[in-house]
Design a protein around this motif. Structure first.
Motif, PDB file in Angstrom:
ATOM      1  N   PHE A 113       4.373   1.908  -8.735  1.00 42.09           N
ATOM      2  CA  PHE A 113       3.243   2.800  -8.449  1.00 42.09           C
ATOM      3  C   PHE A 113       2.730   3.486  -9.714  1.00 42.09           C
ATOM      4  CE2 PHE A 113       4.491   2.028  -4.151  1.00 42.09           C
ATOM      5  CZ  PHE A 113       3.337   2.198  -3.415  1.00 42.09           C
ATOM      6  N   SER A 146       2.503   6.441  -1.623  1.00 38.10           N
ATOM      7  CA  SER A 146       1.386   5.690  -1.057  1.00 38.10           C
ATOM      8  C   SER A 146       0.213   5.657  -2.025  1.00 38.10           C
ATOM      9  CB  SER A 146       0.928   6.329   0.250  1.00 38.10           C
ATOM     10  OG  SER A 146      -0.204   5.660   0.774  1.00 38.10           O
ATOM     11  N   LEU A 147      -0.550   4.588  -1.951  1.00 39.07           N
ATOM     12  CA  LEU A 147      -1.842   4.555  -2.623  1.00 39.07           C
ATOM     13  C   LEU A 147      -2.774   5.502  -1.874  1.00 39.07           C
ATOM     14  CD1 LEU A 147      -2.271   0.721  -3.241  1.00 39.07           C
ATOM     15  CD2 LEU A 147      -1.540   2.450  -4.888  1.00 39.07           C
ATOM     16  N   THR A 161       9.981   8.143  -8.924  1.00 42.90           N
ATOM     17  CA  THR A 161       9.056   7.051  -8.640  1.00 42.90           C
ATOM     18  C   THR A 161       9.130   6.029  -9.763  1.00 42.90           C
ATOM     19  OG1 THR A 161       7.569   8.569  -7.509  1.00 42.90           O
ATOM     20  CG2 THR A 161       6.646   6.461  -8.163  1.00 42.90           C
ATOM     21  N   TYR A 206       0.826  -1.201   0.000  1.00 40.75           N
ATOM     22  CA  TYR A 206       0.000   0.000   0.000  1.00 40.75           C
ATOM     23  C   TYR A 206       0.870   1.265   0.000  1.00 40.75           C
ATOM     24  CZ  TYR A 206      -4.017   2.995   0.866  1.00 40.75           C
ATOM     25  OH  TYR A 206      -5.003   3.949   0.737  1.00 40.75           O
ATOM     26  N   ALA A 207       2.011   1.211   0.693  1.00 40.28           N
ATOM     27  CA  ALA A 207       2.888   2.377   0.771  1.00 40.28           C
ATOM     28  C   ALA A 207       4.325   1.912   0.948  1.00 40.28           C
ATOM     29  CB  ALA A 207       2.487   3.280   1.940  1.00 40.28           C
ATOM     30  N   LYS A 243      -4.032   2.827 -10.073  1.00 43.86           N
ATOM     31  CA  LYS A 243      -4.774   3.169  -8.849  1.00 43.86           C
ATOM     32  C   LYS A 243      -4.346   4.575  -8.443  1.00 43.86           C
ATOM     33  CE  LYS A 243      -4.985  -1.548  -7.299  1.00 43.86           C
ATOM     34  NZ  LYS A 243      -4.087  -2.571  -7.586  1.00 43.86           N
ATOM     35  N   TRP A 302      -2.523   7.238  -6.482  1.00 43.32           N
ATOM     36  CA  TRP A 302      -1.360   7.220  -5.605  1.00 43.32           C
ATOM     37  C   TRP A 302      -0.764   8.620  -5.564  1.00 43.32           C
ATOM     38  CZ3 TRP A 302       3.450   8.524  -7.592  1.00 43.32           C
ATOM     39  CH2 TRP A 302       3.536   8.553  -8.979  1.00 43.32           C
ATOM     40  N   CYS A 326       0.299   1.200 -11.731  1.00 48.34           N
ATOM     41  CA  CYS A 326      -0.650   0.362 -10.986  1.00 48.34           C
ATOM     42  C   CYS A 326      -2.113   0.691 -11.279  1.00 48.34           C
ATOM     43  CB  CYS A 326      -0.383   0.429  -9.485  1.00 48.34           C
ATOM     44  SG  CYS A 326      -0.893   1.963  -8.707  1.00 48.34           S
TER      45      CYS A 326
END
Length: 175
Positions: free
Chosen positions: A80, A106-107, A76, A56-57, A85, A87, A83
């Protein structure tokens, strides 16, 4: 000293029994831990996370000798970025004077954690010395104290229940 045949036979049976017992006793299973692989190149350090199940992070703290290298950028990685999602980068800070850098990502929200393999981050640097930096890993809960290493790194992975994820680490050189 004379040893009787009966004593030799008895000892042989005991040894044979122990060997058979050890042969058929299952070894304790080692937990399936993700692997953090750091690959050091002439101008960058890539940090990969392999076989993660519930990420998650993540946070990466660097401590380095500012007379040996200058960190130019913290980037980064694909883990991430790709993904799909939401973040965010929480911390992306370089303190060249004190030889410290911090990175955290982090997400966001109630989303499924990341699973699989990918690059967590890439650290771009400029060598100020001809000496190859010695990289030292710290476990995911120990802070970096002082400048005892050319390049010390503490990586913390966190799951969706806000618990540290244990991992195995490995270092490779790409040049």
């Amino acid at each position: 000293m004379v040893v009787s045949r009966k004593a030799v036979l008895k000892m042989t049976c005991i040894v044979l029994f122990v060997m058979i017992f050890l042969l058929y006793t299952p070894l304790p299973k080692r937990p399936n831990l993700p692997v953090i692989r750091a690959t050091l190149y002439e101008d960058r350090l890539e940090i990969w996370v392999e076989e993660i199940v519930s990420l998650y992070a993540a946070a990466v703290d660097l401590c380095y000798d500012p007379d040996m290298l200058t960190i130019k950028e913290l980037e980064t990685g694909s883990l991430f970025k790709d993904c799909d999602k939401p973040w965010m980068e929480i911390i992306k800070r370089i303190d060249q004077h004190n030889g410290m850098a911090e990175f955290a990502v982090s997400l966001i929200g109630n989303v499924q954690p990341i699973a699989g393999t990918g690059m967590l981050m890439r650290i771009h640097f400029l060598m100020l010395s001809n000496e190859v930096p010695r990289l030292r890993f710290y476990d995911n809960e120990k802070p970096i104290l002082g400048h005892k290493d050319n390049l010390g790194i503490a990586i913390r992975l966190v799951d969706d229940n806000i618990r540290y994820i244990k991992y195995i680490h490995a270092l490779e050189t790409g040049y």
